[in-house]
Scaffold this motif. Sequence first.
Motif, PDB file in Angstrom:
ATOM      1  N   THR A  19      58.432  51.282 -30.567  1.00 10.95           N
ATOM      2  CA  THR A  19      58.654  52.407 -29.701  1.00 10.95           C
ATOM      3  C   THR A  19      58.458  53.585 -30.520  1.00 10.95           C
ATOM      4  N   PHE A  20      57.773  54.684 -29.953  1.00 14.00           N
ATOM      5  CA  PHE A  20      57.542  55.887 -30.593  1.00 14.00           C
ATOM      6  C   PHE A  20      58.416  56.979 -29.772  1.00 14.00           C
ATOM      7  N   GLY A  21      59.625  57.310 -30.035  1.00 11.12           N
ATOM      8  CA  GLY A  21      60.064  58.396 -29.169  1.00 11.12           C
ATOM      9  C   GLY A  21      60.679  57.546 -27.867  1.00 11.12           C
ATOM     10  N   THR A  22      60.114  58.114 -26.932  1.00  7.95           N
ATOM     11  CA  THR A  22      60.476  57.104 -25.707  1.00  7.95           C
ATOM     12  C   THR A  22      59.247  56.221 -25.067  1.00  7.95           C
ATOM     13  N   GLN A  23      58.121  56.435 -26.005  1.00  7.16           N
ATOM     14  CA  GLN A  23      56.933  55.622 -25.555  1.00  7.16           C
ATOM     15  C   GLN A  23      57.010  54.217 -26.201  1.00  7.16           C
ATOM     16  N   ARG A  24      57.279  53.133 -25.183  1.00  4.51           N
ATOM     17  CA  ARG A  24      57.110  51.884 -25.901  1.00  4.51           C
ATOM     18  C   ARG A  24      55.573  51.409 -26.081  1.00  4.51           C
ATOM     19  N   ALA A  25      55.276  51.400 -27.350  1.00  9.26           N
ATOM     20  CA  ALA A  25      53.668  50.920 -27.675  1.00  9.26           C
ATOM     21  C   ALA A  25      53.783  49.537 -27.550  1.00  9.26           C
ATOM     22  N   LEU A  26      54.545  48.885 -28.002  1.00 10.77           N
ATOM     23  CA  LEU A  26      54.457  47.423 -28.117  1.00 10.77           C
ATOM     24  C   LEU A  26      55.685  46.590 -27.662  1.00 10.77           C
ATOM     25  N   GLY A  43      41.628  46.313 -25.057  1.00  7.02           N
ATOM     26  CA  GLY A  43      42.465  46.580 -24.148  1.00  7.02           C
ATOM     27  C   GLY A  43      41.978  48.165 -24.008  1.00  7.02           C
ATOM     28  N   PRO A  44      42.785  48.966 -22.961  1.00  7.96           N
ATOM     29  CA  PRO A  44      42.500  50.232 -22.720  1.00  7.96           C
ATOM     30  C   PRO A  44      42.963  51.206 -23.701  1.00  7.96           C
ATOM     31  N   ASN A  45      42.592  52.378 -23.812  1.00  9.46           N
ATOM     32  CA  ASN A  45      43.343  53.210 -24.531  1.00  9.46           C
ATOM     33  C   ASN A  45      44.619  53.241 -24.241  1.00  9.46           C
ATOM     34  N   GLY A  46      45.254  53.373 -25.344  1.00 13.75           N
ATOM     35  CA  GLY A  46      47.013  53.289 -25.298  1.00 13.75           C
ATOM     36  C   GLY A  46      47.724  52.199 -25.317  1.00 13.75           C
ATOM     37  N   ALA A  47      46.944  51.211 -24.996  1.00 11.20           N
ATOM     38  CA  ALA A  47      47.553  49.717 -24.815  1.00 11.20           C
ATOM     39  C   ALA A  47      48.290  49.309 -26.010  1.00 11.20           C
ATOM     40  N   GLY A  48      48.222  49.810 -27.148  1.00 15.10           N
ATOM     41  CA  GLY A  48      48.997  49.122 -28.134  1.00 15.10           C
ATOM     42  C   GLY A  48      48.297  48.569 -29.326  1.00 15.10           C
ATOM     43  N   LYS A  49      47.020  48.488 -29.055  1.00 19.58           N
ATOM     44  CA  LYS A  49      46.041  47.910 -30.107  1.00 19.58           C
ATOM     45  C   LYS A  49      46.582  48.209 -31.669  1.00 19.58           C
ATOM     46  N   SER A  50      46.076  49.648 -31.829  1.00 18.36           N
ATOM     47  CA  SER A  50      46.318  50.107 -33.261  1.00 18.36           C
ATOM     48  C   SER A  50      47.652  50.039 -33.613  1.00 18.36           C
ATOM     49  N   THR A  51      48.803  49.874 -32.781  1.00 19.32           N
ATOM     50  CA  THR A  51      50.077  49.816 -33.133  1.00 19.32           C
ATOM     51  C   THR A  51      50.314  48.443 -33.890  1.00 19.32           C
ATOM     52  N   LEU A  52      49.614  47.425 -33.158  1.00 21.28           N
ATOM     53  CA  LEU A  52      49.951  46.138 -33.377  1.00 21.28           C
ATOM     54  C   LEU A  52      49.178  45.945 -34.719  1.00 21.28           C
ATOM     55  N   LEU A  59      51.321  48.895 -42.335  1.00 16.90           N
ATOM     56  CA  LEU A  59      51.274  50.430 -42.098  1.00 16.90           C
ATOM     57  C   LEU A  59      52.513  50.875 -41.368  1.00 16.90           C
ATOM     58  N   ARG A  60      53.073  50.218 -40.628  1.00 16.12           N
ATOM     59  CA  ARG A  60      54.121  50.423 -39.719  1.00 16.12           C
ATOM     60  C   ARG A  60      55.089  49.298 -39.905  1.00 16.12           C
ATOM     61  N   ARG A  61      56.395  49.511 -39.485  1.00 14.84           N
ATOM     62  CA  ARG A  61      57.353  48.518 -39.183  1.00 14.84           C
ATOM     63  C   ARG A  61      57.678  48.329 -37.860  1.00 14.84           C
ATOM     64  N   PRO A  87      41.360  50.858 -40.800  1.00 18.32           N
ATOM     65  CA  PRO A  87      42.311  51.466 -39.557  1.00 18.32           C
ATOM     66  C   PRO A  87      41.276  52.159 -38.883  1.00 18.32           C
ATOM     67  N   GLN A  88      41.674  52.463 -37.656  1.00 16.58           N
ATOM     68  CA  GLN A  88      40.940  53.250 -36.679  1.00 16.58           C
ATOM     69  C   GLN A  88      40.802  54.691 -37.217  1.00 16.58           C
ATOM     70  N   ALA A  89      39.413  55.162 -37.286  1.00 13.52           N
ATOM     71  CA  ALA A  89      39.432  56.572 -37.603  1.00 13.52           C
ATOM     72  C   ALA A  89      39.908  57.008 -39.004  1.00 13.52           C
TER      73      ALA A  89
HETATM   74  P1  ADP Z   1      45.580  51.761 -28.627  1.00 18.11           P
HETATM   75  O1  ADP Z   1      44.959  51.673 -30.304  1.00 18.11           O
HETATM   76  O2  ADP Z   1      45.607  50.437 -27.861  1.00 18.11           O
HETATM   77  O3  ADP Z   1      44.710  52.767 -27.869  1.00 18.11           O
HETATM   78  P2  ADP Z   1      47.980  52.858 -29.594  1.00 18.11           P
HETATM   79  O4  ADP Z   1      48.568  51.671 -30.421  1.00 18.11           O
HETATM   80  O5  ADP Z   1      47.294  53.731 -30.500  1.00 18.11           O
HETATM   81  O6  ADP Z   1      46.999  52.162 -28.507  1.00 18.11           O
HETATM   82  O7  ADP Z   1      48.971  53.563 -28.692  1.00 18.11           O
HETATM   83  C1  ADP Z   1      50.056  52.802 -27.975  1.00 18.11           C
HETATM   84  C2  ADP Z   1      51.027  53.944 -27.316  1.00 18.11           C
HETATM   85  O8  ADP Z   1      51.783  54.257 -28.345  1.00 18.11           O
HETATM   86  C3  ADP Z   1      50.244  54.865 -26.434  1.00 18.11           C
HETATM   87  O9  ADP Z   1      50.986  55.554 -25.950  1.00 18.11           O
HETATM   88  C4  ADP Z   1      50.364  55.973 -27.942  1.00 18.11           C
HETATM   89  O10 ADP Z   1      50.422  57.324 -27.266  1.00 18.11           O
HETATM   90  C5  ADP Z   1      51.584  55.584 -28.581  1.00 18.11           C
HETATM   91  N1  ADP Z   1      51.550  56.054 -30.005  1.00 18.11           N
HETATM   92  C6  ADP Z   1      50.886  55.503 -30.999  1.00 18.11           C
HETATM   93  N2  ADP Z   1      51.193  56.028 -32.029  1.00 18.11           N
HETATM   94  C7  ADP Z   1      51.983  56.917 -31.815  1.00 18.11           C
HETATM   95  C8  ADP Z   1      52.818  57.776 -32.706  1.00 18.11           C
HETATM   96  N3  ADP Z   1      52.226  57.873 -34.048  1.00 18.11           N
HETATM   97  N4  ADP Z   1      53.625  58.804 -32.282  1.00 18.11           N
HETATM   98  C9  ADP Z   1      53.763  58.645 -31.040  1.00 18.11           C
HETATM   99  N5  ADP Z   1      53.161  57.761 -30.093  1.00 18.11           N
HETATM  100  C10 ADP Z   1      52.304  57.052 -30.594  1.00 18.11           C
END
Ligand code: ADP
Length: 308
Positions: A19-26, A43-52, A59-61, A87-89
């Motif tokens: 979770t990032f703040g209130t945003q549950r990424a995975l 998956g669509p943008n924001g799906a959680g791919k980069s987080t995974l 890079l993240r815990r 990593p992305q970008a």
């Molecule tokens: P994807 O790669 O599938 O587009 P991300 O894993 O980048 O998705 O993001 C998943 C969700 O987590 C999104 O809602 C994104 O806004 C949020 N998010 C990702 N990284 C951060 C971060 N460092 N701080 C706050 N929110 C984040």
Amino acid sequence: MTTTMQPPPLATARDVSKTFGTQRALDGVSLDIHAGEAVGLLGPNGAGKSTLIGLLTGLRRADAGTVELFGNSPLTPAARQGLGVTPQATSVPQTLKVREAVELVAAHFTNPVPTMELLEQFGLADMASKQCGGLSGGQQRRLLVAIALVGRPSLVILDEPTTGLDVEAREILWDQLRQYRAAGGTLLITSHYLAEIEALAGRVVVIDNGQVVADGTVDDIRGHISVRRISLRTPVPLDALAALPGVVDASNDDGVTRLVSRDADELVRRIVNDRVEFADLQVHAASLEEAFVAITGAGPAFSSKDSR
Ligand code: ADP
Ligand code: MG
């Protein structure tokens, strides 16, 4: 009794949440990647791919759940020896020469690919003495993927490696990744280009809203997304249309009704046979967005412009 032991996966996520703040990424993601597999994470943008991918590459815990790379925590240097990652970008160090950027990374590995050989493969040999900052965007992307392969990794993880690349640059990259695979390498790649996943991956994991919503062969997934969009003008209410066979989504915009269907032929037959009043009927290939809607049930709009 004989038992066949499956070798342990190269990478594992087990009930992982982040979770990032209130945003549950995975949200409770589990995934095993075995040696020799090529897995496309779609998956669509924001799906959680980069987080995974951030979790798998250390890079993240994770907030909850466990992640392992080669049987260890991805945070340990030993686990990272067998890993090649882009990593992305990310960008390359702008003032280093191309050759130097490769050598900088190569120095971390015991048996790196010789720099010029690697640059040759990626069509970058002529640029070896140029500063990275002087490369085009496409050349920089190619360099980043080349660098991911310099350590002869057994697992390569690439996050949208070809987004924004022209067709030729993309082909060069695909070619190199296919060769890496043919040599026994394991690949995890994210993309929102279906064509890229089809070209490179045997298995597709679809992620939406932080959850795995489909996991299967490319053909399985293609079956899911052979949906069509039918547009028409009609006075018939949306919910009546939504109940027609194969319809997975129905919307109305500016007097035009759009139906997303898994079986456009049958749907059109019904519309005609039931004497539904209509005008301007058209059948379109569905966008990737609509395909995801079809897979995920309802779900929020898929926000990538590239998918259109
Ligand atoms: P994807 O790669 O599938 O587009 P991300 O894993 O980048 O998705 O993001 C998943 C969700 O987590 C999104 O809602 C994104 O806004 C949020 N998010 C990702 N990284 C951060 C971060 N460092 N701080 C706050 N929110 C984040
Ligand atoms: Mg991403």
